[in-house]
Design a protein around this motif. Structure first.
Motif, PDB file in Angstrom:
ATOM      1  N   SER A 131       0.745  -1.321   0.007  1.00 40.11           N
ATOM      2  CA  SER A 131       0.153   0.092  -0.024  1.00 40.11           C
ATOM      3  C   SER A 131       0.646   1.200  -0.180  1.00 40.11           C
ATOM      4  CB  SER A 131      -1.057  -0.117   1.035  1.00 40.11           C
ATOM      5  OG  SER A 131      -0.206  -0.125   2.188  1.00 40.11           O
ATOM      6  N   ILE A 132       1.909   1.372   0.655  1.00 38.14           N
ATOM      7  CA  ILE A 132       2.811   2.366   0.659  1.00 38.14           C
ATOM      8  C   ILE A 132       3.565   2.668  -0.696  1.00 38.14           C
ATOM      9  CG2 ILE A 132       5.012   3.295   1.490  1.00 38.14           C
ATOM     10  CD1 ILE A 132       4.110   2.322   4.400  1.00 38.14           C
ATOM     11  N   SER A 133       3.846   1.613  -1.284  1.00 42.59           N
ATOM     12  CA  SER A 133       4.721   1.882  -2.641  1.00 42.59           C
ATOM     13  C   SER A 133       3.424   2.395  -3.691  1.00 42.59           C
ATOM     14  CB  SER A 133       5.204   0.544  -3.146  1.00 42.59           C
ATOM     15  OG  SER A 133       4.282  -0.423  -3.239  1.00 42.59           O
ATOM     16  N   GLY A 134       2.612   1.584  -3.638  1.00 39.94           N
ATOM     17  CA  GLY A 134       1.354   2.031  -4.506  1.00 39.94           C
ATOM     18  C   GLY A 134       0.690   3.522  -4.292  1.00 39.94           C
ATOM     19  N   ALA A 135       0.513   3.821  -3.053  1.00 41.64           N
ATOM     20  CA  ALA A 135       0.146   5.261  -2.857  1.00 41.64           C
ATOM     21  C   ALA A 135       1.136   6.245  -3.194  1.00 41.64           C
ATOM     22  CB  ALA A 135      -0.162   5.343  -1.096  1.00 41.64           C
ATOM     23  N   LEU A 136       2.435   6.121  -2.903  1.00 37.01           N
ATOM     24  CA  LEU A 136       3.440   6.930  -3.439  1.00 37.01           C
ATOM     25  C   LEU A 136       3.174   7.018  -5.002  1.00 37.01           C
ATOM     26  CD1 LEU A 136       6.400   5.937  -1.086  1.00 37.01           C
ATOM     27  CD2 LEU A 136       4.784   8.170  -1.122  1.00 37.01           C
ATOM     28  N   ILE A 137       3.068   5.909  -5.658  1.00 43.77           N
ATOM     29  CA  ILE A 137       2.996   6.040  -7.313  1.00 43.77           C
ATOM     30  C   ILE A 137       1.580   6.815  -7.289  1.00 43.77           C
ATOM     31  CG2 ILE A 137       2.419   4.695  -9.281  1.00 43.77           C
ATOM     32  CD1 ILE A 137       4.179   2.654  -8.078  1.00 43.77           C
ATOM     33  N   GLY A 138       0.532   6.544  -7.032  1.00 42.25           N
ATOM     34  CA  GLY A 138      -0.720   7.356  -7.144  1.00 42.25           C
ATOM     35  C   GLY A 138      -0.736   8.643  -6.765  1.00 42.25           C
ATOM     36  N   TRP A 139       0.144   9.002  -5.631  1.00 42.61           N
ATOM     37  CA  TRP A 139       0.372  10.391  -5.306  1.00 42.61           C
ATOM     38  C   TRP A 139       1.091  11.204  -6.352  1.00 42.61           C
ATOM     39  CZ3 TRP A 139       4.944  12.669  -3.801  1.00 42.61           C
ATOM     40  CH2 TRP A 139       4.756  14.241  -3.266  1.00 42.61           C
ATOM     41  N   PHE A 140       2.014  10.536  -6.811  1.00 40.95           N
ATOM     42  CA  PHE A 140       3.084  11.132  -8.054  1.00 40.95           C
ATOM     43  C   PHE A 140       2.167  11.450  -8.982  1.00 40.95           C
ATOM     44  CE2 PHE A 140       5.580  10.770 -11.807  1.00 40.95           C
ATOM     45  CZ  PHE A 140       6.572  11.608 -11.430  1.00 40.95           C
ATOM     46  N   VAL A 141       1.205  10.443  -9.578  1.00 39.95           N
ATOM     47  CA  VAL A 141       0.432  10.645 -10.680  1.00 39.95           C
ATOM     48  C   VAL A 141      -0.461  11.759 -10.674  1.00 39.95           C
ATOM     49  CG1 VAL A 141      -1.218   9.445 -12.278  1.00 39.95           C
ATOM     50  CG2 VAL A 141       0.812   8.249 -11.579  1.00 39.95           C
ATOM     51  N   VAL A 142      -1.302  11.758  -9.551  1.00 38.50           N
ATOM     52  CA  VAL A 142      -2.151  12.985  -9.306  1.00 38.50           C
ATOM     53  C   VAL A 142      -1.791  14.101  -9.108  1.00 38.50           C
ATOM     54  CG1 VAL A 142      -4.110  11.471  -8.436  1.00 38.50           C
ATOM     55  CG2 VAL A 142      -2.695  12.405  -6.843  1.00 38.50           C
ATOM     56  N   SER A 143      -0.527  14.031  -8.554  1.00 37.25           N
ATOM     57  CA  SER A 143       0.163  15.490  -8.544  1.00 37.25           C
ATOM     58  C   SER A 143       0.700  16.025  -9.672  1.00 37.25           C
ATOM     59  CB  SER A 143       1.561  15.423  -7.497  1.00 37.25           C
ATOM     60  OG  SER A 143       1.161  14.943  -6.366  1.00 37.25           O
ATOM     61  N   ARG A 144       1.004  15.092 -10.810  1.00 41.73           N
ATOM     62  CA  ARG A 144       1.323  15.726 -12.024  1.00 41.73           C
ATOM     63  C   ARG A 144       0.206  15.977 -13.092  1.00 41.73           C
ATOM     64  NH1 ARG A 144       4.956  17.281  -9.860  1.00 41.73           N
ATOM     65  NH2 ARG A 144       6.668  16.006  -9.371  1.00 41.73           N
ATOM     66  N   VAL A 145      -0.977  15.083 -12.817  1.00 43.94           N
ATOM     67  CA  VAL A 145      -2.138  15.192 -13.671  1.00 43.94           C
ATOM     68  C   VAL A 145      -2.553  16.756 -13.137  1.00 43.94           C
ATOM     69  CG1 VAL A 145      -4.537  14.535 -13.973  1.00 43.94           C
ATOM     70  CG2 VAL A 145      -2.737  12.770 -14.346  1.00 43.94           C
ATOM     71  N   ASN A 146      -2.764  16.936 -11.864  1.00 38.44           N
ATOM     72  CA  ASN A 146      -3.438  18.184 -11.384  1.00 38.44           C
ATOM     73  C   ASN A 146      -2.797  19.451 -11.756  1.00 38.44           C
ATOM     74  OD1 ASN A 146      -5.183  19.749  -9.792  1.00 38.44           O
ATOM     75  ND2 ASN A 146      -3.723  19.959  -8.228  1.00 38.44           N
ATOM     76  N   GLN A 147      -1.711  19.467 -12.379  1.00 37.44           N
ATOM     77  CA  GLN A 147      -0.897  20.669 -12.975  1.00 37.44           C
ATOM     78  C   GLN A 147      -1.566  20.956 -14.306  1.00 37.44           C
ATOM     79  OE1 GLN A 147       3.077  19.510 -13.020  1.00 37.44           O
ATOM     80  NE2 GLN A 147       3.416  20.096 -10.871  1.00 37.44           N
ATOM     81  N   ALA A 148      -2.134  20.000 -14.805  1.00 35.72           N
ATOM     82  CA  ALA A 148      -2.642  20.021 -16.213  1.00 35.72           C
ATOM     83  C   ALA A 148      -4.142  20.428 -16.087  1.00 35.72           C
ATOM     84  CB  ALA A 148      -2.673  18.781 -16.924  1.00 35.72           C
ATOM     85  N   ASN A 149      -4.700  20.736 -14.789  1.00 37.37           N
ATOM     86  CA  ASN A 149      -6.135  21.098 -14.637  1.00 37.37           C
ATOM     87  C   ASN A 149      -7.051  20.100 -14.998  1.00 37.37           C
ATOM     88  OD1 ASN A 149      -5.416  23.547 -13.043  1.00 37.37           O
ATOM     89  ND2 ASN A 149      -5.243  24.692 -15.187  1.00 37.37           N
ATOM     90  N   LEU A 150      -6.754  18.897 -14.965  1.00 37.89           N
ATOM     91  CA  LEU A 150      -7.799  17.690 -15.468  1.00 37.89           C
ATOM     92  C   LEU A 150      -8.668  17.242 -14.344  1.00 37.89           C
ATOM     93  CD1 LEU A 150      -5.208  15.721 -17.691  1.00 37.89           C
ATOM     94  CD2 LEU A 150      -6.878  17.255 -18.500  1.00 37.89           C
ATOM     95  N   LEU A 151      -8.478  17.640 -13.165  1.00 36.30           N
ATOM     96  CA  LEU A 151      -9.243  17.181 -11.962  1.00 36.30           C
ATOM     97  C   LEU A 151     -10.206  18.039 -11.567  1.00 36.30           C
ATOM     98  CD1 LEU A 151      -6.299  15.958  -9.729  1.00 36.30           C
ATOM     99  CD2 LEU A 151      -7.610  14.501 -11.304  1.00 36.30           C
ATOM    100  N   GLU A 152     -10.815  19.187 -12.422  1.00 35.53           N
ATOM    101  CA  GLU A 152     -11.635  20.130 -12.177  1.00 35.53           C
ATOM    102  C   GLU A 152     -13.175  19.384 -12.157  1.00 35.53           C
ATOM    103  OE1 GLU A 152     -11.069  23.249 -11.234  1.00 35.53           O
ATOM    104  OE2 GLU A 152      -9.099  22.618 -11.527  1.00 35.53           O
ATOM    105  N   ASN A 153     -13.418  18.515 -12.615  1.00 32.00           N
ATOM    106  CA  ASN A 153     -14.743  17.620 -13.001  1.00 32.00           C
ATOM    107  C   ASN A 153     -14.724  16.522 -11.905  1.00 32.00           C
ATOM    108  OD1 ASN A 153     -15.354  19.392 -15.122  1.00 32.00           O
ATOM    109  ND2 ASN A 153     -14.219  18.179 -16.528  1.00 32.00           N
ATOM    110  N   ARG A 154     -14.425  16.652 -10.757  1.00 31.47           N
ATOM    111  CA  ARG A 154     -14.783  15.474  -9.933  1.00 31.47           C
ATOM    112  C   ARG A 154     -16.058  15.643  -9.369  1.00 31.47           C
ATOM    113  NH1 ARG A 154     -12.404  17.072  -4.378  1.00 31.47           N
ATOM    114  NH2 ARG A 154     -11.827  19.467  -4.863  1.00 31.47           N
ATOM    115  N   VAL A 155     -16.463  14.421  -8.747  1.00 35.83           N
ATOM    116  CA  VAL A 155     -17.654  14.198  -8.145  1.00 35.83           C
ATOM    117  C   VAL A 155     -17.747  14.696  -6.848  1.00 35.83           C
ATOM    118  CG1 VAL A 155     -19.623  12.638  -7.759  1.00 35.83           C
ATOM    119  CG2 VAL A 155     -18.285  12.224  -9.639  1.00 35.83           C
TER     120      VAL A 155
END
Length: 163
Positions: free
Chosen positions: A139-163
């Motif tokens: 879980s720690i290794s996967g959470a770090l991967i997920g955190w890295f991905v969402v941190s990079r995706v957020n820079q492109a403003n792709l998370l504006e449409n969350r539920v």
């Protein structure tokens, strides 16, 4: 987010989690670590919220079990971690808290839920300390991967449409 886009996003996350688990895994103590499941939990928690993240974790566990690629222990860990990641992100609006929620939810709480689950459904008498190291590493290794991905995706403003 409209219903069609939500269902499509859920389906994509389920596909990534199901296929990705077979591409990226490593031995971790008594079990195999599948960090892609945890990375998907963090990404789904941040983009969609706790409800859809739990549904995605359940569907990934179900598909992996139906395909003979996983164990029943994917359910308690994955679903608890996904919920806690989504809830903490909703409360704090910090992606790091989603990763922490995934790691704590799966690594600690999920491993504790796995004990009676394993005893009843798998016939195993293993205790919490038997599952906890493997769950934590995964879980720690996967959470770090997920955190890295969402941190990079957020820079492109792709998370504006969350539920």
């Amino acid at each position: 987010m409209n219903r069609t886009r939500l269902l499509t996003t859920i389906a994509v996350f389920v596909a990534i989690g199901t296929l990705g688990a077979q591409l990226l895994w490593f031995p971790a103590g008594v079990a195999k670590a599948y960090p892609v499941q945890h990375a998907v939990n963090v990404m789904a928690a941040v983009t969609l919220g706790p409800g859809p993240a739990v549904i995605i974790a359940f569907m990934i566990g179900l598909l992996r079990n139906m395909l003979g690629l996983g164990t029943l222990l994917a359910f308690p860990g994955g679903m608890v971690g996904a919920f806690l990641a989504g809830w903490l992100y909703r409360v704090t609006d910090k992606k790091g808290m989603a990763a922490l929620g995934e790691a704590f939810g799966t690594g600690i709480i999920g491993s504790l839920f796995a004990v009676p689950f394993a005893r009843i459904l798998l016939g195993s008498s293993a205790g919490a300390f038997f599952f906890m190291p493997s769950f934590l590493v995964s879980s720690i290794s996967g959470a770090l991967i997920g955190w890295f991905v969402v941190s990079r995706v957020n820079q492109a403003n792709l998370l504006e449409n969350r539920v």
